[in-house]
Design a protein around this motif. Structure first.
Motif, short mmCIF file in Angstrom:
data_model
loop_
_atom_site.label_atom_id
_atom_site.label_comp_id
_atom_site.label_asym_id
_atom_site.label_seq_id
_atom_site.Cartn_x
_atom_site.Cartn_y
_atom_site.Cartn_z
N TYR A 25 0.86 -1.29 0.07
CA TYR A 25 0.14 0.19 0.03
C TYR A 25 0.94 1.25 -0.02
N THR A 26 0.32 2.17 -0.46
CA THR A 26 1.15 3.45 -0.59
C THR A 26 0.27 4.73 0.30
N TYR A 27 1.02 5.16 1.30
CA TYR A 27 0.53 6.19 2.22
C TYR A 27 1.05 7.51 2.34
N LEU A 28 0.59 8.50 2.59
CA LEU A 28 1.06 9.83 2.91
C LEU A 28 0.35 10.42 4.17
N VAL A 29 1.30 10.96 4.99
CA VAL A 29 0.93 11.64 6.22
C VAL A 29 0.77 13.05 6.21
N LEU A 30 -0.53 13.42 6.41
CA LEU A 30 -0.89 14.85 6.50
C LEU A 30 -1.16 15.67 7.96
N THR A 49 -6.67 26.15 17.80
CA THR A 49 -6.82 25.11 16.72
C THR A 49 -6.87 23.65 17.39
N GLU A 50 -7.17 22.80 16.56
CA GLU A 50 -7.18 21.47 16.93
C GLU A 50 -6.42 20.87 15.82
N ASP A 51 -5.35 20.18 16.23
CA ASP A 51 -4.38 19.56 15.01
C ASP A 51 -4.30 18.24 15.16
N PHE A 52 -4.41 17.54 13.67
CA PHE A 52 -4.32 15.95 13.84
C PHE A 52 -3.48 15.64 12.61
N LEU A 53 -3.14 14.50 12.81
CA LEU A 53 -2.19 13.87 11.74
C LEU A 53 -3.27 12.93 11.03
N LEU A 54 -3.26 12.79 9.82
CA LEU A 54 -4.20 11.71 9.02
C LEU A 54 -3.32 10.94 8.33
N LEU A 55 -3.62 9.81 8.09
CA LEU A 55 -3.16 8.71 7.56
C LEU A 55 -3.93 8.49 6.15
N VAL A 56 -3.29 8.88 4.82
CA VAL A 56 -4.06 8.84 3.79
C VAL A 56 -3.50 7.77 2.87
#
Length: 130
Positions: A25-30, A49-56
């Motif tokens: 699989y290919t992932y990007l973290v935003l 602010t509310e800050d998150f890491l997203l695994l896409v």
């Protein structure tokens, strides 16, 4: 779900230099920053602010991006802040070399206190290393 996350964001940054592959699989973290939503009991946090890491995940057939996981890393409402000499902007505090395994150093966290924690990506999810 990903489109909703990105539409509400005031800041979006790529974490790490590039996407990575794991288990086929290919992932990007935003890193995504959204304005704090004020409730009557939230006090001064209306400007925070509310800050998150997203695994896409990048899916090729058909080509699309899919949100796989999400973790909160900073929060005005929950008194959660990463340790940094550069302020609290995501583009400055998320200096990550390898988005497949990275360390976050909190100044203040409601669950971990003042701690450093290592995260990795396993089976399409963020995993906290022991």
């Amino acid at each position: 779900r990903l489109a909703r996350e990105l539409r509400s964001a005031s800041e979006v940054v790529s974490v790490g230099a590039k996407a990575f592959s794991q288990d086929g699989y290919t992932y990007l973290v935003l890193g995504v920053s959204t304005p704090s939503v004020v409730s009557p009991s939230s006090g001064y946090c209306g400007a925070g602010t509310e800050d998150f890491l997203l695994l896409v995940e990048w899916k090729t057939r058909p080509p699309r991006l899919e949100l796989r996981d999400r973790i909160q890393v900073q929060s005005c409402l929950q008194s959660m802040e990463l340790r940094s000499d550069q302020g609290n902007e995501l583009s400055k505090v998320l200096r990550v070399e390898n988005p497949a395994q990275f360390t976050l150093d909190w100044l203040l966290h409601p669950r971990y206190g003042s701690a450093t924690k290592t995260f990795s990506v396993a089976r399409g999810k963020f995993a906290l290393s022991p």
